[in-house]
Design a protein around this motif. Structure first.
Motif, PDB file in Angstrom:
ATOM      1  N   LYS A  93     -91.321  71.169  -5.767  1.00 51.58           N
ATOM      2  CA  LYS A  93     -90.870  71.388  -4.387  1.00 51.58           C
ATOM      3  C   LYS A  93     -90.890  72.886  -4.042  1.00 51.58           C
ATOM      4  CE  LYS A  93     -86.718  70.917  -1.587  1.00 51.58           C
ATOM      5  NZ  LYS A  93     -85.365  70.414  -1.493  1.00 51.58           N
ATOM      6  N   TYR A  94     -90.313  73.705  -4.928  1.00 50.93           N
ATOM      7  CA  TYR A  94     -90.270  75.143  -4.639  1.00 50.93           C
ATOM      8  C   TYR A  94     -91.663  75.751  -4.702  1.00 50.93           C
ATOM      9  CZ  TYR A  94     -85.277  75.644  -4.097  1.00 50.93           C
ATOM     10  OH  TYR A  94     -83.991  75.567  -3.599  1.00 50.93           O
ATOM     11  N   GLY A 133     -84.102  70.956 -10.548  1.00 56.39           N
ATOM     12  CA  GLY A 133     -84.020  70.519  -9.150  1.00 56.39           C
ATOM     13  C   GLY A 133     -84.333  69.037  -9.059  1.00 56.39           C
ATOM     14  N   ARG A 174     -78.792  67.493  -6.922  1.00 59.81           N
ATOM     15  CA  ARG A 174     -80.238  67.605  -7.181  1.00 59.81           C
ATOM     16  C   ARG A 174     -80.676  66.590  -8.236  1.00 59.81           C
ATOM     17  NH1 ARG A 174     -81.681  74.005  -6.155  1.00 59.81           N
ATOM     18  NH2 ARG A 174     -80.777  73.963  -4.074  1.00 59.81           N
ATOM     19  N   ASP A 222     -89.717  67.577 -10.446  1.00 54.49           N
ATOM     20  CA  ASP A 222     -91.137  67.236 -10.254  1.00 54.49           C
ATOM     21  C   ASP A 222     -91.930  67.361 -11.549  1.00 54.49           C
ATOM     22  OD1 ASP A 222     -91.175  66.816  -7.325  1.00 54.49           O
ATOM     23  OD2 ASP A 222     -90.520  68.895  -7.297  1.00 54.49           O
ATOM     24  N   THR A 252     -89.150  76.026 -14.420  1.00 51.85           N
ATOM     25  CA  THR A 252     -89.948  75.924 -13.202  1.00 51.85           C
ATOM     26  C   THR A 252     -89.245  76.588 -12.018  1.00 51.85           C
ATOM     27  OG1 THR A 252     -88.991  73.714 -12.897  1.00 51.85           O
ATOM     28  CG2 THR A 252     -91.158  73.820 -13.917  1.00 51.85           C
ATOM     29  N   PHE A 253     -89.821  77.660 -11.569  1.00 51.04           N
ATOM     30  CA  PHE A 253     -89.353  78.397 -10.386  1.00 51.04           C
ATOM     31  C   PHE A 253     -87.848  78.669 -10.434  1.00 51.04           C
ATOM     32  CE2 PHE A 253     -93.371  76.568  -9.692  1.00 51.04           C
ATOM     33  CZ  PHE A 253     -94.067  77.632  -9.162  1.00 51.04           C
ATOM     34  N   ASP A 275     -80.266  70.241 -14.805  1.00 47.88           N
ATOM     35  CA  ASP A 275     -79.826  71.109 -13.709  1.00 47.88           C
ATOM     36  C   ASP A 275     -78.306  71.043 -13.624  1.00 47.88           C
ATOM     37  OD1 ASP A 275     -81.634  72.245 -11.057  1.00 47.88           O
ATOM     38  OD2 ASP A 275     -79.453  72.223 -10.868  1.00 47.88           O
ATOM     39  N   ARG A 276     -77.711  72.162 -13.192  1.00 43.16           N
ATOM     40  CA  ARG A 276     -76.239  72.175 -13.081  1.00 43.16           C
ATOM     41  C   ARG A 276     -75.780  71.478 -11.807  1.00 43.16           C
ATOM     42  NH1 ARG A 276     -75.992  78.684 -11.938  1.00 43.16           N
ATOM     43  NH2 ARG A 276     -76.954  78.599  -9.893  1.00 43.16           N
ATOM     44  N   LYS A 277     -76.687  71.274 -10.851  1.00 42.74           N
ATOM     45  CA  LYS A 277     -76.290  70.702  -9.557  1.00 42.74           C
ATOM     46  C   LYS A 277     -76.506  69.193  -9.537  1.00 42.74           C
ATOM     47  CE  LYS A 277     -76.617  74.827  -6.835  1.00 42.74           C
ATOM     48  NZ  LYS A 277     -77.422  75.643  -5.941  1.00 42.74           N
ATOM     49  N   TYR A 307     -75.147  73.043 -17.567  1.00 39.94           N
ATOM     50  CA  TYR A 307     -75.545  74.448 -17.557  1.00 39.94           C
ATOM     51  C   TYR A 307     -76.501  74.661 -18.725  1.00 39.94           C
ATOM     52  CZ  TYR A 307     -72.428  76.013 -13.921  1.00 39.94           C
ATOM     53  OH  TYR A 307     -71.847  76.216 -12.703  1.00 39.94           O
ATOM     54  N   ILE A 308     -77.570  75.409 -18.481  1.00 35.90           N
ATOM     55  CA  ILE A 308     -78.552  75.689 -19.529  1.00 35.90           C
ATOM     56  C   ILE A 308     -77.879  76.461 -20.681  1.00 35.90           C
ATOM     57  CG2 ILE A 308     -80.686  76.980 -19.993  1.00 35.90           C
ATOM     58  CD1 ILE A 308     -81.296  76.278 -16.902  1.00 35.90           C
ATOM     59  N   GLU A 309     -76.932  77.308 -20.341  1.00 34.08           N
ATOM     60  CA  GLU A 309     -76.211  78.100 -21.347  1.00 34.08           C
ATOM     61  C   GLU A 309     -75.553  77.223 -22.403  1.00 34.08           C
ATOM     62  OE1 GLU A 309     -76.213  78.405 -18.111  1.00 34.08           O
ATOM     63  OE2 GLU A 309     -75.656  80.388 -17.404  1.00 34.08           O
ATOM     64  N   GLY A 336     -83.517  73.881 -15.058  1.00 36.67           N
ATOM     65  CA  GLY A 336     -83.351  74.179 -13.630  1.00 36.67           C
ATOM     66  C   GLY A 336     -84.310  73.304 -12.847  1.00 36.67           C
TER      67      GLY A 336
HETATM   68  C1  LIG Z   1     -85.075  77.621  -7.228  1.00 35.36           C
HETATM   69  S1  LIG Z   1     -84.519  76.083  -7.820  1.00 35.36           S
HETATM   70  C2  LIG Z   1     -86.024  75.392  -8.488  1.00 35.36           C
HETATM   71  C3  LIG Z   1     -85.955  73.892  -8.596  1.00 35.36           C
HETATM   72  C4  LIG Z   1     -87.197  73.204  -9.198  1.00 35.36           C
HETATM   73  N1  LIG Z   1     -87.446  73.639 -10.547  1.00 35.36           N
HETATM   74  C5  LIG Z   1     -88.427  73.438  -8.355  1.00 35.36           C
HETATM   75  O1  LIG Z   1     -89.310  74.188  -8.786  1.00 35.36           O
HETATM   76  O2  LIG Z   1     -88.530  72.825  -7.287  1.00 35.36           O
HETATM   77  C6  LIG Z   1     -83.629  76.579  -9.277  1.00 35.36           C
HETATM   78  C7  LIG Z   1     -82.769  75.470  -9.889  1.00 35.36           C
HETATM   79  O3  LIG Z   1     -82.198  75.948 -11.102  1.00 35.36           O
HETATM   80  C8  LIG Z   1     -80.871  75.467 -11.213  1.00 35.36           C
HETATM   81  N2  LIG Z   1     -80.144  76.407 -12.098  1.00 35.36           N
HETATM   82  C9  LIG Z   1     -80.039  77.749 -11.936  1.00 35.36           C
HETATM   83  N3  LIG Z   1     -79.348  78.297 -12.957  1.00 35.36           N
HETATM   84  C10 LIG Z   1     -78.985  77.270 -13.779  1.00 35.36           C
HETATM   85  C11 LIG Z   1     -78.243  77.205 -14.998  1.00 35.36           C
HETATM   86  N4  LIG Z   1     -77.747  78.288 -15.572  1.00 35.36           N
HETATM   87  N5  LIG Z   1     -78.071  75.987 -15.567  1.00 35.36           N
HETATM   88  C12 LIG Z   1     -78.583  74.871 -14.979  1.00 35.36           C
HETATM   89  N6  LIG Z   1     -79.299  74.877 -13.822  1.00 35.36           N
HETATM   90  C13 LIG Z   1     -79.512  76.059 -13.231  1.00 35.36           C
HETATM   91  C14 LIG Z   1     -80.353  75.454  -9.777  1.00 35.36           C
HETATM   92  O4  LIG Z   1     -79.267  74.563  -9.608  1.00 35.36           O
HETATM   93  C15 LIG Z   1     -81.611  75.021  -9.004  1.00 35.36           C
HETATM   94  O5  LIG Z   1     -81.676  73.618  -8.830  1.00 35.36           O
END
Ligand SMILES: C[S@@+](CC[C@H](N)C(=O)[O-])C[C@H]1O[C@@H](n2cnc3c(N)ncnc32)[C@H](O)[C@@H]1O
Length: 214
Positions: free
Chosen positions: A194-195, A47, A73, A50, A114-115, A68-70, A95-97, A45
């Motif tokens: 960032k978060y 993002g 990002r 960082d 991370t966050f 990350d799935r997005k 996807y982490i899954e 996850g």
């Molecule tokens: C709150 S943001 C934190 C981003 C970064 N780690 C930070 O601390 O700035 C959570 C991130 O987790 C990713 N995410 C959430 N569930 C996920 C999953 N199941 N598989 C992949 N990415 C996931 C989201 O797309 C998002 O970018």
């Protein structure tokens, strides 16, 4: 969709340090890019990644993958790595899954979560990235003795993860309910995402849990 986001989505898969879980031979391609390494550290996850980028700068002899799935990002992550001159990090749209379907020959010796989204409602507990169903995935993709790090601002997720560590009989290495009140933090622990910066600006306390799966 805003034009900037569309541009990122169209462009991101053409970057040399970006890989897509849906592509064929993704592990082989990732491994080739990372100097044929068998051992990596993962940021889940990530993002804008960082942690992956700053860890890669601190430890140029190791290899890092931000996941990350997005895709938009991951575009930011890739551009930030390029701007920092980082060559020992790659980024995976996934996807982490699904990570156990990808990592067969490469194993993680370290994971940073991370966050993550905290999913505070009991009904969505299964989505928490430290839920036992995710730990099962991590067990399949890690090397023996691998270390899992969770950084969060969320008290519920912190307490929940402590209870999972106890129930699953995992080895707790560090529990810091207020990380920046502690002395002698490592350079790794001091990296701010960032978060994390947003949570600190709101006056929230940052928490860290470190544990191993065996
Ligand atoms: C709150 S943001 C934190 C981003 C970064 N780690 C930070 O601390 O700035 C959570 C991130 O987790 C990713 N995410 C959430 N569930 C996920 C999953 N199941 N598989 C992949 N990415 C996931 C989201 O797309 C998002 O970018």
């Amino acid at each position: 969709m805003p034009r900037r986001k569309l541009k990122k989505l169209l462009e991101v898969r053409t970057f040399e340090n970006v890989f897509d879980a849906k592509a064929e031979n993704v592990e082989e391609e990732l491994r080739r890019y990372l100097n044929n390494t068998e051992r990596v550290a993962l940021e889940l996850g990530c993002g804008q990644a960082d942690y992956s980028i700053n860890l890669a700068l601190l430890r140029p002899d190791k290899y890092f993958i931000g996941i990350d799935r997005k895709a938009a990002r991951i575009w930011n992550a890739s551009k930030n790595a390029e701007a920092s001159g980082v060559k020992n990090a790659a980024f995976l749209i996934s996807y982490i899954e699904r990570l156990d379907e990808i990592f067969k020959t490469m194993k993680a010796e370290e994971i940073w979560i991370t966050f993550p989204d905290p999913y505070p409602r009991r009904g969505s507990m299964k989505k928490r990235l430290t839920h036992p169903r995710f730990l099962e995935v991590y067990k399949k993709i890690t090397a023996p003795g691998a270390i899992i790090n969770l950084k969060t601002d969320d008290e519920t997720l912190y307490e929940y993860t402590l209870s999972v560590i106890e129930e699953e009989k995992l080895k707790l290495i560090k529990a810091a309910g207020d990380l920046y009140a502690e002395e002698n933090l490592s350079e790794e622990e001091k990296i701010r995402t960032k978060y994390e910066k947003m949570h600190l600006a709101e006056g929230k306390k940052i928490k860290l849990l470190r544990f191993s799966l065996d």
